[in-house]
Design an enzyme around this catalytic site. Structure first.
Site, PDB file in Angstrom:
ATOM      1  N   ARG A   1       1.729 -10.876  -7.254  1.00  0.00           N
ATOM      2  CA  ARG A   1       2.684  -9.780  -7.418  1.00  0.00           C
ATOM      3  C   ARG A   1       3.258  -9.756  -8.835  1.00  0.00           C
ATOM      4  O   ARG A   1       3.691  -8.718  -9.301  1.00  0.00           O
ATOM      5  CB  ARG A   1       3.841  -9.935  -6.417  1.00  0.00           C
ATOM      6  CG  ARG A   1       3.454  -9.672  -4.969  1.00  0.00           C
ATOM      7  CD  ARG A   1       4.600 -10.055  -4.045  1.00  0.00           C
ATOM      8  NE  ARG A   1       5.846  -9.382  -4.336  1.00  0.00           N
ATOM      9  CZ  ARG A   1       6.198  -8.186  -3.876  1.00  0.00           C
ATOM     10  NH1 ARG A   1       5.381  -7.535  -3.096  1.00  0.00           N
ATOM     11  NH2 ARG A   1       7.364  -7.660  -4.192  1.00  0.00           N
ATOM     12  N   ARG A  20       2.292 -11.977 -19.190  1.00  0.00           N
ATOM     13  CA  ARG A  20       1.992 -11.111 -20.334  1.00  0.00           C
ATOM     14  C   ARG A  20       1.994 -11.885 -21.641  1.00  0.00           C
ATOM     15  O   ARG A  20       2.819 -12.771 -21.836  1.00  0.00           O
ATOM     16  CB  ARG A  20       3.016  -9.971 -20.426  1.00  0.00           C
ATOM     17  CG  ARG A  20       3.081  -9.106 -19.185  1.00  0.00           C
ATOM     18  CD  ARG A  20       3.678  -7.750 -19.529  1.00  0.00           C
ATOM     19  NE  ARG A  20       3.922  -6.989 -18.308  1.00  0.00           N
ATOM     20  CZ  ARG A  20       5.101  -6.889 -17.716  1.00  0.00           C
ATOM     21  NH1 ARG A  20       6.164  -7.495 -18.250  1.00  0.00           N
ATOM     22  NH2 ARG A  20       5.237  -6.189 -16.622  1.00  0.00           N
ATOM     23  N   ARG A  71      11.041 -15.262   6.574  1.00  0.00           N
ATOM     24  CA  ARG A  71      12.186 -15.814   5.867  1.00  0.00           C
ATOM     25  C   ARG A  71      13.266 -14.752   5.863  1.00  0.00           C
ATOM     26  O   ARG A  71      12.994 -13.542   5.788  1.00  0.00           O
ATOM     27  CB  ARG A  71      11.827 -16.146   4.414  1.00  0.00           C
ATOM     28  CG  ARG A  71      10.910 -17.309   4.298  1.00  0.00           C
ATOM     29  CD  ARG A  71      11.519 -18.587   4.794  1.00  0.00           C
ATOM     30  NE  ARG A  71      12.374 -19.227   3.803  1.00  0.00           N
ATOM     31  CZ  ARG A  71      12.998 -20.371   4.005  1.00  0.00           C
ATOM     32  NH1 ARG A  71      12.891 -20.985   5.171  1.00  0.00           N
ATOM     33  NH2 ARG A  71      13.736 -20.910   3.064  1.00  0.00           N
ATOM     34  N   ARG A  91      18.680 -16.767  -6.536  1.00  0.00           N
ATOM     35  CA  ARG A  91      19.028 -15.850  -7.631  1.00  0.00           C
ATOM     36  C   ARG A  91      20.431 -15.306  -7.427  1.00  0.00           C
ATOM     37  O   ARG A  91      20.997 -15.416  -6.317  1.00  0.00           O
ATOM     38  CB  ARG A  91      18.014 -14.715  -7.726  1.00  0.00           C
ATOM     39  CG  ARG A  91      17.820 -13.952  -6.433  1.00  0.00           C
ATOM     40  CD  ARG A  91      16.790 -12.833  -6.617  1.00  0.00           C
ATOM     41  NE  ARG A  91      16.669 -12.037  -5.405  1.00  0.00           N
ATOM     42  CZ  ARG A  91      16.043 -10.872  -5.336  1.00  0.00           C
ATOM     43  NH1 ARG A  91      15.468 -10.363  -6.401  1.00  0.00           N
ATOM     44  NH2 ARG A  91      15.980 -10.209  -4.193  1.00  0.00           N
ATOM     45  N   GLU A 101      22.090 -15.435  -3.740  1.00  0.00           N
ATOM     46  CA  GLU A 101      21.131 -15.224  -2.646  1.00  0.00           C
ATOM     47  C   GLU A 101      20.527 -16.553  -2.199  1.00  0.00           C
ATOM     48  O   GLU A 101      19.978 -17.289  -3.007  1.00  0.00           O
ATOM     49  CB  GLU A 101      20.035 -14.269  -3.116  1.00  0.00           C
ATOM     50  CG  GLU A 101      18.988 -13.993  -2.057  1.00  0.00           C
ATOM     51  CD  GLU A 101      18.017 -12.897  -2.473  1.00  0.00           C
ATOM     52  OE1 GLU A 101      18.437 -11.904  -3.095  1.00  0.00           O
ATOM     53  OE2 GLU A 101      16.820 -13.051  -2.176  1.00  0.00           O
ATOM     54  N   TYR A 131       4.052  -7.767   3.940  1.00  0.00           N
ATOM     55  CA  TYR A 131       4.942  -7.806   2.771  1.00  0.00           C
ATOM     56  C   TYR A 131       4.776  -6.468   2.059  1.00  0.00           C
ATOM     57  O   TYR A 131       3.783  -6.249   1.376  1.00  0.00           O
ATOM     58  CB  TYR A 131       4.445  -8.952   1.882  1.00  0.00           C
ATOM     59  CG  TYR A 131       5.374  -9.447   0.801  1.00  0.00           C
ATOM     60  CD1 TYR A 131       6.406  -8.685   0.261  1.00  0.00           C
ATOM     61  CD2 TYR A 131       5.211 -10.728   0.293  1.00  0.00           C
ATOM     62  CE1 TYR A 131       7.229  -9.183  -0.718  1.00  0.00           C
ATOM     63  CE2 TYR A 131       6.024 -11.238  -0.699  1.00  0.00           C
ATOM     64  CZ  TYR A 131       7.025 -10.465  -1.206  1.00  0.00           C
ATOM     65  OH  TYR A 131       7.829 -10.972  -2.195  1.00  0.00           O
ATOM     66  N   ASP A 138       6.409  -3.155  -0.271  1.00  0.00           N
ATOM     67  CA  ASP A 138       7.459  -2.596  -1.116  1.00  0.00           C
ATOM     68  C   ASP A 138       7.796  -1.187  -0.622  1.00  0.00           C
ATOM     69  O   ASP A 138       7.033  -0.599   0.136  1.00  0.00           O
ATOM     70  CB  ASP A 138       6.979  -2.526  -2.567  1.00  0.00           C
ATOM     71  CG  ASP A 138       6.813  -3.916  -3.164  1.00  0.00           C
ATOM     72  OD1 ASP A 138       7.457  -4.854  -2.664  1.00  0.00           O
ATOM     73  OD2 ASP A 138       6.035  -4.050  -4.121  1.00  0.00           O
TER      74      ASP A 138
HETATM   75  N1  UDP Z   1       8.732 -16.188  -7.843  1.00  0.00           N
HETATM   76  C1  UDP Z   1       9.037 -17.398  -8.451  1.00  0.00           C
HETATM   77  N2  UDP Z   1       9.962 -17.413  -9.465  1.00  0.00           N
HETATM   78  C2  UDP Z   1      10.596 -16.294  -9.872  1.00  0.00           C
HETATM   79  C3  UDP Z   1      10.283 -15.065  -9.243  1.00  0.00           C
HETATM   80  C4  UDP Z   1       9.343 -15.057  -8.232  1.00  0.00           C
HETATM   81  O1  UDP Z   1       8.521 -18.447  -8.077  1.00  0.00           O
HETATM   82  O2  UDP Z   1      11.427 -16.376 -10.779  1.00  0.00           O
HETATM   83  C5  UDP Z   1       7.706 -16.202  -6.759  1.00  0.00           C
HETATM   84  C6  UDP Z   1       8.313 -16.284  -5.371  1.00  0.00           C
HETATM   85  O3  UDP Z   1       7.481 -17.096  -4.568  1.00  0.00           O
HETATM   86  C7  UDP Z   1       8.279 -14.853  -4.903  1.00  0.00           C
HETATM   87  C8  UDP Z   1       7.008 -14.324  -5.548  1.00  0.00           C
HETATM   88  O4  UDP Z   1       6.964 -15.004  -6.814  1.00  0.00           O
HETATM   89  O5  UDP Z   1       8.183 -14.770  -3.506  1.00  0.00           O
HETATM   90  C9  UDP Z   1       6.978 -12.837  -5.728  1.00  0.00           C
HETATM   91  O6  UDP Z   1       8.142 -12.440  -6.440  1.00  0.00           O
HETATM   92  P1  UDP Z   1       8.774 -10.982  -6.266  1.00  0.00           P
HETATM   93  O7  UDP Z   1       9.840 -10.835  -7.278  1.00  0.00           O
HETATM   94  O8  UDP Z   1       7.691  -9.999  -6.218  1.00  0.00           O
HETATM   95  O9  UDP Z   1       9.456 -11.099  -4.834  1.00  0.00           O
HETATM   96  P2  UDP Z   1      10.495 -10.082  -4.148  1.00  0.00           P
HETATM   97  O10 UDP Z   1      10.860  -9.012  -5.129  1.00  0.00           O
HETATM   98  O11 UDP Z   1       9.770  -9.523  -2.978  1.00  0.00           O
HETATM   99  O12 UDP Z   1      11.634 -10.948  -3.777  1.00  0.00           O
END
Ligand code: UDP
Length: 384
Positions: free
Chosen positions: A173, A177, A250, A280, A301, A349, A351
């Site tokens: 996901r 870059r 979760r 976060r 969170e 999962y 969006d």
């Molecule tokens: N992830 C991580 N560190 C970060 C952000 C994301 O390890 O700083 C991992 C985490 O396992 C997460 C996945 O990358 O479930 C996908 O992140 P995304 O931001 O797409 O998750 P969402 O927005 O659905 O919470």
């Protein structure tokens, strides 16, 4: 005149109701067990501070489909917004997703894009050909040090298991870059609704043929046989009274704080260290930079396993879950007059833009089936 029951007032249920009301001769009862419409996209202005709060966590609309962007903008105004996430690890702040700034800062270098590509290839585990899980995917693309700092701890906190147990697709996901683009998403169309998401649901459901009843569960409806068709957008395991066991999810929960001025200077800051108990912190007024508020609200969170009574957020989709899902789906196929739609009913999962696109496609298929006397779809077309 058909009678329909739709269970759930999130995007799937609300879009379906709106489309059916417009395209078929019908009356629709739409129920939701919560006291509000909008599902997890529900937003509400905090009375004290005036800040627009994403009650179930931040929702930043992003898509690569202009038709879906335009569809949403028929109901609400999406103000272009770029999500720029920071991540704290071992007392320093970095940019996320991993980009040239993150790499240079983390390794104390001033690499050019080409140099950084070479450097990352030298630290990545190139022996992995087909990554079998989240950890292997990370080791293949960014190597051990970046993985440990920015993914291992965060992912363990968020998913409650070792990243080796998770599918590689979860990591895919996020982009990596080799330039200074720190936009969290790759999708070109990104925005936040000027007046929150709830307004969109109010408009979708504002139709003479739609009756919304809140605080009502599916199990409260005694005579489901009175309906020509039922659309269920809640958890599929709940529909079948968990007869094959609960599907793993979760859930997240928030610790709310209030402060004067600016609490953290950014909408979202992630925490990579495992010892920090939250994943976060989001400060919601930064999602509406066009508004002015003297006070601010922030949310730490936390993540945990979903138990009875919790809101299911992220489907874990471990092997055992997928086996149970197949059993539930097989039972669903045997029913007559019930369809399953959306993130919870298909256990995926998804969006917002996926949910919206799928609800529109499904509504069209269902409408055509009714008009042609064909068999209505039970699930959306997408893979289970
Ligand atoms: N992830 C991580 N560190 C970060 C952000 C994301 O390890 O700083 C991992 C985490 O396992 C997460 C996945 O990358 O479930 C996908 O992140 P995304 O931001 O797409 O998750 P969402 O927005 O659905 O919470």
């Amino acid at each position: 005149m058909k009678r329909f029951l739709i269970v759930g007032a999130g995007f799937s249920g609300a879009i379906l109701a709106n489309e059916l009301a417009q395209n078929l001769e019908c009356t629709i009862d739409l129920i939701d067990e919560r006291p509000h419409i909008g599902g997890n996209c529900y937003t509400e202005r905090d009375k004290e501070t005036g800040v627009m709060v994403h009650t179930y966590g931040p929702h930043i609309f992003n898509t690569d489909r202009k038709d879906i962007w335009d569809y949403v903008n028929r109901f609400i105004e999406l103000v272009p917004y770029t999500n720029r996430v920071k991540i704290v690890y071992n007392g320093a702040v970095y940019s996320m997703p991993i980009n040239l700034h993150t790499i240079n800062q983390f390794f104390g270098k001033t690499l050019s894009p080409e140099e950084a590509k070479e450097f990352i290839s030298s630290v990545a585990d190139t022996s992995i050909e087909e990554p079998k899980n989240f950890e292997e995917q990370a080791m293949k693309f960014i190597g051990k040090d970046l993985y440990k700092a920015f993914f291992y701890g965060y992912t363990k906190k968020q998913w409650g298991c070792e990243p080796t147990e998770l599918p590689a697709a979860i990591l895919k996901r996020l982009p990596v870059r080799f330039n200074y683009n720190d936009n969290y998403y790759n999708n070109p169309l990104q925005g936040i609704p000027r007046n929150g998401f709830t307004e969109m649901f109010e408009k979708l459901l504002d139709h003479a043929s739609i009756t919304v009843r809140l605080g009502v569960k599916y199990s409260d409806i005694e005579n489901t046989a009175a309906y020509d068709h039922v659309f269920f957008t809640g958890p599929i395991d709940q529909f079948f009274d968990y007869k094959y066991g609960r599907l793993g999810y979760r859930t997240v929960y928030f610790e709310k704080g209030k402060a004067q001025g600016d609490y953290q200077g950014n909408a979202v800051i992630n925490y990579g260290n495992e010892e920090v108990p939250y994943t976060r912190v989001h400060e919601h007024k930064h999602f509406t930079p066009w508004e002015q508020h003297e006070q601010t609200l922030y949310f730490k969170e936390y993540s945990k396993e979903t138990e009875a009574g919790d809101v299911p957020y992220y489907p874990k989709r471990l092997t055992d879950d997928k086996e149970k899902l197949q059993k539930y789906r097989a039972d669903a196929e045997e029913l007559n007059g019930v369809s399953f739609l959306g993130r919870l009913a298909t256990y995926r999962y998804m969006d917002m833009h996926h949910v919206i696109g799928e609800a529109l496609d499904f509504s069209q298929q269902f409408t055509q089936a009714v008009q042609s006397g064909g068999k209505p779809p039970i699930f959306p077309n997408e893979e289970a």
